[in-house]
Each structure stands twice: as structure tokens, then as C-alpha cells.
Scaffold this motif. Structure first.
Motif, PDB file in Angstrom:
ATOM      1  N   GLU A  57       0.837  -1.287  -0.030  1.00 56.77           N
ATOM      2  CA  GLU A  57      -0.088  -0.015  -0.059  1.00 56.77           C
ATOM      3  C   GLU A  57       0.938   1.159  -0.053  1.00 56.77           C
ATOM      4  O   GLU A  57       0.456   2.476  -0.667  1.00 56.77           O
ATOM      5  CB  GLU A  57      -1.047   0.120   1.266  1.00 56.77           C
ATOM      6  CG  GLU A  57      -2.006  -1.121   0.996  1.00 56.77           C
ATOM      7  CD  GLU A  57      -2.988  -1.037   2.483  1.00 56.77           C
ATOM      8  OE1 GLU A  57      -2.509  -0.330   3.241  1.00 56.77           O
ATOM      9  OE2 GLU A  57      -3.774  -1.598   2.293  1.00 56.77           O
ATOM     10  N   ALA A  58       2.021   1.190   0.543  1.00 54.03           N
ATOM     11  CA  ALA A  58       2.948   2.251   0.555  1.00 54.03           C
ATOM     12  C   ALA A  58       3.712   2.479  -0.713  1.00 54.03           C
ATOM     13  O   ALA A  58       4.622   3.470  -0.585  1.00 54.03           O
ATOM     14  CB  ALA A  58       3.877   2.368   1.859  1.00 54.03           C
ATOM     15  N   GLY A  59       3.849   1.407  -1.516  1.00 52.94           N
ATOM     16  CA  GLY A  59       4.663   1.531  -2.748  1.00 52.94           C
ATOM     17  C   GLY A  59       6.071   1.099  -2.392  1.00 52.94           C
ATOM     18  O   GLY A  59       6.793   1.607  -3.225  1.00 52.94           O
ATOM     19  N   ILE A  60       6.361   0.337  -1.292  1.00 49.65           N
ATOM     20  CA  ILE A  60       7.742   0.174  -1.274  1.00 49.65           C
ATOM     21  C   ILE A  60       7.718  -1.154  -1.928  1.00 49.65           C
ATOM     22  O   ILE A  60       7.310  -2.276  -1.529  1.00 49.65           O
ATOM     23  CB  ILE A  60       8.059   0.139   0.129  1.00 49.65           C
ATOM     24  CG1 ILE A  60       7.830   1.387   0.836  1.00 49.65           C
ATOM     25  CG2 ILE A  60       9.410  -0.375   0.470  1.00 49.65           C
ATOM     26  CD1 ILE A  60       8.013   1.562   2.445  1.00 49.65           C
ATOM     27  N   PRO A  61       9.128  -1.293  -2.866  1.00 45.21           N
ATOM     28  CA  PRO A  61       9.295  -2.720  -3.697  1.00 45.21           C
ATOM     29  C   PRO A  61       9.970  -3.629  -2.443  1.00 45.21           C
ATOM     30  O   PRO A  61      11.143  -4.188  -2.917  1.00 45.21           O
ATOM     31  CB  PRO A  61      10.049  -2.187  -4.899  1.00 45.21           C
ATOM     32  CG  PRO A  61      10.800  -1.115  -4.154  1.00 45.21           C
ATOM     33  CD  PRO A  61       9.945  -0.385  -3.098  1.00 45.21           C
ATOM     34  N   MET A  62       9.413  -3.997  -1.559  1.00 49.32           N
ATOM     35  CA  MET A  62      10.031  -5.182  -0.704  1.00 49.32           C
ATOM     36  C   MET A  62       9.986  -6.435  -1.398  1.00 49.32           C
ATOM     37  O   MET A  62       9.041  -6.537  -2.214  1.00 49.32           O
ATOM     38  CB  MET A  62       9.167  -5.141   0.684  1.00 49.32           C
ATOM     39  CG  MET A  62       9.906  -5.967   1.658  1.00 49.32           C
ATOM     40  SD  MET A  62      11.716  -5.037   2.095  1.00 49.32           S
ATOM     41  CE  MET A  62      11.103  -3.388   3.022  1.00 49.32           C
ATOM     42  N   MET A  63      10.657  -7.301  -1.165  1.00 52.65           N
ATOM     43  CA  MET A  63      10.777  -8.751  -1.900  1.00 52.65           C
ATOM     44  C   MET A  63       9.476  -9.398  -2.066  1.00 52.65           C
ATOM     45  O   MET A  63       9.170  -9.722  -3.279  1.00 52.65           O
ATOM     46  CB  MET A  63      11.942  -9.555  -1.064  1.00 52.65           C
ATOM     47  CG  MET A  63      12.246 -10.675  -2.164  1.00 52.65           C
ATOM     48  SD  MET A  63      13.005 -10.255  -3.865  1.00 52.65           S
ATOM     49  CE  MET A  63      14.709  -9.690  -3.232  1.00 52.65           C
ATOM     50  N   PRO A  64       8.771  -9.647  -0.956  1.00 49.47           N
ATOM     51  CA  PRO A  64       7.505 -10.242  -1.105  1.00 49.47           C
ATOM     52  C   PRO A  64       6.581  -9.422  -1.830  1.00 49.47           C
ATOM     53  O   PRO A  64       5.633 -10.429  -2.918  1.00 49.47           O
ATOM     54  CB  PRO A  64       7.013 -10.383   0.305  1.00 49.47           C
ATOM     55  CG  PRO A  64       8.205 -10.320   1.300  1.00 49.47           C
ATOM     56  CD  PRO A  64       8.985  -9.204   0.418  1.00 49.47           C
ATOM     57  N   VAL A  65       6.547  -8.126  -2.217  1.00 51.50           N
ATOM     58  CA  VAL A  65       5.659  -7.577  -2.808  1.00 51.50           C
ATOM     59  C   VAL A  65       6.039  -7.834  -4.334  1.00 51.50           C
ATOM     60  O   VAL A  65       5.354  -7.875  -5.202  1.00 51.50           O
ATOM     61  CB  VAL A  65       5.648  -6.054  -2.692  1.00 51.50           C
ATOM     62  CG1 VAL A  65       4.742  -5.250  -3.339  1.00 51.50           C
ATOM     63  CG2 VAL A  65       5.055  -5.815  -1.210  1.00 51.50           C
ATOM     64  N   VAL A  66       7.395  -7.638  -4.760  1.00 52.35           N
ATOM     65  CA  VAL A  66       7.791  -7.687  -6.152  1.00 52.35           C
ATOM     66  C   VAL A  66       7.923  -9.035  -6.721  1.00 52.35           C
ATOM     67  O   VAL A  66       7.613  -9.220  -7.651  1.00 52.35           O
ATOM     68  CB  VAL A  66       8.938  -6.790  -5.851  1.00 52.35           C
ATOM     69  CG1 VAL A  66       9.543  -6.991  -7.839  1.00 52.35           C
ATOM     70  CG2 VAL A  66       8.869  -5.209  -5.796  1.00 52.35           C
TER      71      VAL A  66
END
Length: 303
Positions: A202-211
Motif C-alpha cells: 500500500e505504501a508502494g515500497i518494493p519489498m521482496m515479497p511484494v515484487v
């Protein structure tokens, strides 16, 4: 960087606790401990007053970098449940006050380290602050899922600085202490990211699980845990420590790998309180304290 947050309304009266919260006290406790461990494990001796000064400078530098991190990321923090209650997103502090506080702490820490301890310790401390506040916070974190991998160096400097404060030089042993924390950081933070990934998304931070997805993240957690086992044994294998540290590292790192196996093999993550991810994250904090305690105890035995 957006400046809409905390300027749209008059902030609430700030207290000393709000400025203290900017230093991320929980993180700082680990920074201070590993810095002290590096100082105590180093060969030679340092006057207790100078030793205290060196650790104080490490704490101030870490706190200043944390304040600058929160100054820059105030808008992002407001979007995540985990960080929305911090002083800036909650409106208890002005953004510029956080910036000035961070700069003051950072500058004072480097200056005192330079005058009281050693120029090399001051130089590494200054670089560690820049690494976290600029390289990681401004450049890496919003741009690449490898942010934690590369940015892990930011939290790995304290034992190196503590060692330099005593010896005045960089040798293989403190580099290995740096490497242990560097390799420990990805599985530690990715375990956390797995059960708060919605916040990061939701914050748009490309953390590994998100990307990269959960499956890839889990495999990398397991891989880094195995690598950590190997790296943690190196201080013993090169003769830099005794058997007390070596056996402790083997047992502690073996447990780390054992806890990472169910995380690495899992395909989905229910929202239970005792999930493998949460167990690994909790143990990872205990692990670092225990490992560096063993390092210091080993040094005391050898002395």
C-alpha cells in the motif's frame, strides 16, 4: 519528496519522548549492543571513559540516521499501520524539527568520535550514517527489492566501529563481524515483510515479497540462513575466537536454519500468531544478541 504531511495542521506539542522515538530505540539497542560487543571482543584495551564515549557516539550516530530516515519517509510511514503512530505521521513533530535533530545528532557523533577516539572510527561512523540515511533510505528502499540485501550494511557497521575504536585499524576479524550482520539482515527483515507485506504494498515500497512474490522470498530466506551458518563460523575457523564462540555459533545458526526451513517450504501464510515467519523473526533478534554475547564471553575466557 512530498511535504504535505504534518504541515497541513498545527502539530501537537512535542515532548522529549517524541524526539527519543525518532532514534528508533529498539533498533538502537541492537546497534549499541553489537557495537559494544565489537569493542569488548577487540584485542587490546581502551580506557573505560573512552570506551563509553565511543559507544555513545555509535548510539548518537544511529539515532541521528534513524531521525533522518523518518524525516524523509514521513509520508510513507503515514500509509502503513505499523508506522502510522510515529511522531511525524501522527503530527506530534514538525518535519523540519526531525531533520534538524537528525543532523545535529549525526554531526555531533562524528565530531566527538574524531576528537576523542580515532579518525578512522569517525570516518566509518560518518559513512554508516550516510549509508543508512542516503544510500538506503533515499536511493535503495524505494527503487529495488534488493534494498534490504544491499542496505543491510547500514546496520552492520557498529561492531566494526567498536573494534576500530580499540585497535585503530580494520582487520579480517571485524570485517567478518560486519559480514555476519550483513547476511543476517535479509532473512530477518524478509520474515517480517512476509506478514506485513500489505503495508509495504500500500505504501508502494518494493519489498521482496511484494515484487518477487512469497515463494521467491521464502527460498531466499532459506538460502541466506544457510549462508549465515557458514559465515558465522568463520571467526572460529580462522582462529579469531575459541571453541566457546564456535560451538555457540554452530548451535545458534543451526537453530536459525531449522526455523527457516518451514518458512522456505511454505506456500501460503495464514494469519496465525505462531506462524513460522513470526517464530523466525522473533528468534532472529534473540540470535544476534546471543551470538555476540558468545563472542564477548569467548574473548573474556581467552583473556
Amino acid at each position: 519528496m512530498s511535504t504535505t504531511l504534518a504541515h497541513t495542521a498545527t502539530p501537537l506539542p512535542a515532548e522529549w519522548r517524541d524526539f527519543f522515538a525518532l532514534t528508533k530505540p529498539r533498533v538502537m539497542s541492537l546497534v549499541v549492543f553489537t557495537g559494544l560487543a565489537g569493542l569488548l571482543a577487540a584485542p587490546g584495551a581502551i580506557h573505560p571513559v573512552l570506551g563509553f564515549t565511543a559507544i555513545l557516539c555509535i548510539a548518537m550516530g544511529a539515532g541521528g540516521a534513524a531521525a533522518l530516515n523518518q524525516w524523509w519517509e514521513a509520508d510513507l510511514d503515514a500509509k502503513m499501520k505499523r508506522t502510522a503512530g510515529r511522531p511525524l505521521p501522527s503530527g506530534r513533530l514538525l518535519r523540519n524539527d526531525a531533520r534538524d535533530f537528525g543532523l545535529l545528532l549525526s554531526g555531533a557523533s562524528v565530531f566527538v568520535m574524531l576528537v576523542a577516539i580515532h579518525w578512522l572510527a569517525a570516518l566509518v561512523l560518518a559513512f554508516s550514517i550516510i549509508y543508512y540515511a542516503v544510500i538506503y533510505t533515499i536511493w535503495l528502499k524505494p527503487r529495488t527489492p534488493q534494498n534490504i540485501v544491499i542496505g543491510g550494511g547500514a546496520g552492520a557497521f557498529p561492531p566494526l566501529i567498536g573494534w576500530i575504536a580499540v585497535t585503530g585499524e580494520i582487520t579480517l576479524m571485524p570485517i567478518l563481524l560486519f559480514a555476519i550482520i550483513f547476511i543476517w539482515t535479509p532473512p530477518h527483515f524478509w520474515a517480517l515483510a512476509l506478514f506485513v507485506k500489505t503495508d509495504y504494498a500500500e505504501a508502494g515500497i518494493p519489498m521482496m515479497p511484494v515484487v518477487a512474490g512469497e515463494t521467491s522470498t521464502r527460498r531466499q530466506i532459506l538460502a541466506y540462513s544457510v549462508l549465515l551458518l557458514a559465515v558465522s563460523l568463520l571467526p572460529w575457523l580462522i582462529g579469531g575466537t575459541g571453541a566457546l564462540y564456535g560451538v555457540s555459533a554452530l548451535l545458534l545458526s543451526g537453530a536459525f536454519v531449522a526455523l527457516s526451513v518451514p518458512v522456505g517450504l511454505r506456500r501460503s501464510q495464514p494469519n496465525d500468531r505462531m506462524s513460522p515467519e513470526k517464530r523466525l523473526f522473533g528468534y532472529s533478534v534473540i540470535y544476534l544478541f546471543a551470538l555476540f554475547t558468545a563472542l564477548v564471553a569467548d574473548r573474556m575466557v581467552l583473556a
